[in-house]
Design an enzyme around this catalytic site. Structure first.
Site, PDB file in Angstrom:
ATOM      1  N   ALA A 150       0.855  -1.192   0.000  1.00  0.00           N
ATOM      2  CA  ALA A 150       0.000   0.000   0.000  1.00  0.00           C
ATOM      3  C   ALA A 150       0.886   1.236   0.000  1.00  0.00           C
ATOM      4  CB  ALA A 150      -0.919   0.006   1.224  1.00  0.00           C
TER       5      ALA A 150
ATOM      6  N   ALA B 267       0.490   5.616   0.147  1.00  0.00           N
ATOM      7  CA  ALA B 267      -0.348   6.813   0.255  1.00  0.00           C
ATOM      8  C   ALA B 267       0.542   8.050   0.237  1.00  0.00           C
ATOM      9  CB  ALA B 267      -1.183   6.761   1.529  1.00  0.00           C
ATOM     10  N   SER B 268      -0.047   9.211   0.479  1.00  0.00           N
ATOM     11  CA  SER B 268       0.706  10.476   0.390  1.00  0.00           C
ATOM     12  C   SER B 268       1.701  10.638   1.532  1.00  0.00           C
ATOM     13  CB  SER B 268      -0.257  11.656   0.391  1.00  0.00           C
ATOM     14  OG  SER B 268      -1.015  11.677   1.589  1.00  0.00           O
TER      15      SER B 268
ATOM     16  N   ALA C  42       2.913   7.804   3.660  1.00  0.00           N
ATOM     17  CA  ALA C  42       3.799   6.658   3.872  1.00  0.00           C
ATOM     18  C   ALA C  42       3.401   5.496   2.973  1.00  0.00           C
ATOM     19  CB  ALA C  42       3.745   6.224   5.341  1.00  0.00           C
ATOM     20  N   GLN C  43       4.243   4.453   2.971  1.00  0.00           N
ATOM     21  CA  GLN C  43       3.910   3.217   2.281  1.00  0.00           C
ATOM     22  C   GLN C  43       4.237   2.036   3.191  1.00  0.00           C
ATOM     23  OE1 GLN C  43       6.321   3.750  -1.266  1.00  0.00           O
ATOM     24  NE2 GLN C  43       7.787   2.180  -0.599  1.00  0.00           N
ATOM     25  N   VAL C  44       3.647   0.880   2.876  1.00  0.00           N
ATOM     26  CA  VAL C  44       3.765  -0.297   3.743  1.00  0.00           C
ATOM     27  C   VAL C  44       4.347  -1.469   2.963  1.00  0.00           C
ATOM     28  CG1 VAL C  44       2.517  -1.943   5.195  1.00  0.00           C
ATOM     29  CG2 VAL C  44       1.807   0.459   5.142  1.00  0.00           C
TER      30      VAL C  44
ATOM     31  N   LYS D 212       5.833   0.115   7.997  1.00  0.00           N
ATOM     32  CA  LYS D 212       5.351   1.388   7.440  1.00  0.00           C
ATOM     33  C   LYS D 212       6.502   2.388   7.429  1.00  0.00           C
ATOM     34  CE  LYS D 212       1.602   4.763   8.042  1.00  0.00           C
ATOM     35  NZ  LYS D 212       0.387   5.101   8.835  1.00  0.00           N
TER      36      LYS D 212
ATOM     37  N   ASP E 279      -9.377   7.333  11.309  1.00  0.00           N
ATOM     38  CA  ASP E 279      -9.095   7.184   9.886  1.00  0.00           C
ATOM     39  C   ASP E 279      -9.652   5.850   9.401  1.00  0.00           C
ATOM     40  OD1 ASP E 279      -8.152   7.868   7.385  1.00  0.00           O
ATOM     41  OD2 ASP E 279      -6.156   7.058   7.729  1.00  0.00           O
TER      42      ASP E 279
END
Length: 494
Positions: free
Chosen positions: A123, A125-126, A128-130, A144, A279
């Site tokens: 995944a 996103a703006s 972080a990433q995992v 993360k 969230d």
């Protein structure tokens, strides 16, 4: 000086994007088209263009867009509904960058810390990433990693948003003006944890501790020895994402029971603990094989202080019991509605909100219209809208949307009503009233101390701007003026 140049660069970029994606040309017809159906189509088109433009402006603009997508009273229902599709998804950054971050944070290479580490992210996103990895002990984990220089980019975005919004409000009708402080406070509070993964880990631990006696909820374990400011390592959760309805049915899981559990979990966190996952979206809710609900990604959490927590609990309980007089009294006693407003009219407004909800299925009501109604009434009665309540509304919208997706004929709050009623009788009784009186006494004492402290403190001197900086500010104001006219027209005509 450097900050002013950054503002000029941003405004030029914004104007370029507005022209490139046709936003400017979508606005022009709004000056002449009066027919409601055609205007609705134009506004929907504007919303879709904003979904494309906002992610290109920066991480805080994505978050701002997601918050404003729940505010149909500000942008208009057509624009807001179109922006609900705004997703926080970006391309992954390279594994070489990930390796540099690990070296900087831990002074070691990835292969020295993990048995295996997937090069492709699961995944992105703006913020972080995992990545999925296996520890040296053979345990599957989720790692993360914050994007490089994301903190600076986020804070720069916030400063631009604040300046920009003040100008836009000059061209908007008073009733339509954006209360930017509400949205900015919401973004600031969320960013404090999102931009320091140690705090996100602590938030997960806090919710885990609060809910340790709760059934049906699983919070992943944090591996602190593999965690730093820019890296968070947590337990890998196997299961089915809650938005994969067919797979849930195929696994013989009871959808109605999942809806009930989700409602109870949210109520426990928000009304009992005053600390909840803010969230919530389908990617953050995983249903385990035994039917337990696992929550992940605690980058945005919300803390409700004693007063807000008890206020929310009483209001929810009041609506479930259709006790609109009690709801009115709570709003006036706590000062959420200022003195001078009509108590009788406010009670009628509460009835108009509650009756379409209580006893009806989610299939029969429009959540966007309901939220628009709630915020319109808040404005009409000058109700104080705390930033925390904006996150609460956003979370409720997502949870109800998830319940509607799983079973459109079930009202999740009615399903969980017996449990909530039982909890309220135990926790909103005589003991709770004594605790509330004690809290109010302490608050009164603290206010007196604050007044005394302020009476003996002085004020600082304001700094003066140089003539050159004054000219740069004039250029910035000119660019803001041009863009403000455009967005001001959108808000005024919605």
């Amino acid at each position: 000086m450097r900050s002013c140049l950054k503002l000029i660069f941003f405004l030029i970029k914004l104007l370029f994007l507005c022209v490139r994606y046709g936003l400017v040309f979508s606005i022009i017809p709004m000056f002449v088209v009066k027919e409601p159906t055609e205007r609705s189509k134009i506004k929907t088109s504007i919303g879709k263009k904003l979904v494309i433009i906002l992610p290109k402006l920066g991480p805080a603009f994505i978050k701002l867009g997601q918050i404003l997508s729940t505010r149909g009273d500000l942008l208009g229902a057509d624009i807001a509904n179109s922006m609900l599709s705004l997703q926080d998804k970006l391309p992954s950054f390279a594994i070489q960058t990930v390796e540099k971050i690990f070296k900087s944070e831990f002074g070691a290479n990835i292969e020295d810390m993990f048995l295996s580490f997937d090069q492709e992210s699961v995944a992105a996103a703006s913020i972080a990433q995992v990545h999925k990895a296996i520890t040296k002990d053979g345990v599957p984990v989720a790692v993360k990693i914050l994007r490089p220089k994301i903190s600076k980019a986020y804070m720069d975005n916030l400063r631009v948003i604040k300046t920009f919004s003040h100008l836009v409000n000059l061209f908007v009708k008073k009733k339509k003006r954006i209360k930017i402080n509400e949205a900015l406070e919401t973004l600031k509070k969320s960013s404090e944890i999102e931009l320091d993964l140690r705090l996100e880990g602590a938030a997960a631990e806090k919710i885990k501790e609060n809910c340790k006696r709760d059934m049906n909820l699983h919070i992943p374990k944090i591996y602190w020895q593999l965690t730093s400011k820019n890296i968070l390592t947590s337990e890998w959760i196997d299961g089915i994402p809650i938005n994969q309805r067919d797979k849930l049915i195929g696994a013989n899981l009871d959808l109605n029971l999942i809806i009930e559990k989700l409602a109870v979990i949210f109520f426990n966190q928000a009304c009992r603990d005053g600390f909840f996952h803010a969230d919530i979206h389908p990617g953050n809710i995983i249903i385990k094989q035994n039917g337990d609900i696992a929550m992940v990604d605690f980058g945005i959490v919300c803390y409700l202080d004693y007063e807000l927590k008890t206020f929310v609990a009483e209001v929810v309980y009041g609506f479930l019991n259709k006790d609109y007089t009690k709801i009115k009294e709570i709003h006036f006693q706590t000062g959420f509605v200022p003195k001078g407003q009509s108590e009788y009219k406010f009670e009628l407004a509460c009835i108009s909100i509650g009756e379409p909800i209580v006893g009806k299925s989610l299939e029969e009501i429009s959540l966007s219209k309901l939220l628009k109604h709630l915020f319109e009434i808040s404005r009409d009665f000058s109700v104080t809208i705390h930033p925390e309540l904006l996150l609460l509304h956003k979370t409720i919208l997502t949870i109800e949307g998830t319940g509607h997706y799983l079973n459109p004929k079930i009202n999740m709050w009615n399903l969980a009503s017996p449990w909530i009623q039982s909890w309220a009788k135990k926790n909103l009784g005589a003991r709770w009233k004594l605790a509330k009186l004690n809290y109010q006494k302490n608050q009164f004492i603290n206010k007196i101390k604050h007044v005394i402290d302020n009476s003996i403190t002085g004020s600082g001197m304001q700094k003066q701007h140089s003539p050159f900086k004054h000219h740069v500010l004039v250029i910035v104001a000119g660019l803001f003026l041009l863009i403000g006219l455009i967005l001001g027209r959108i808000l005024s005509s919605s």
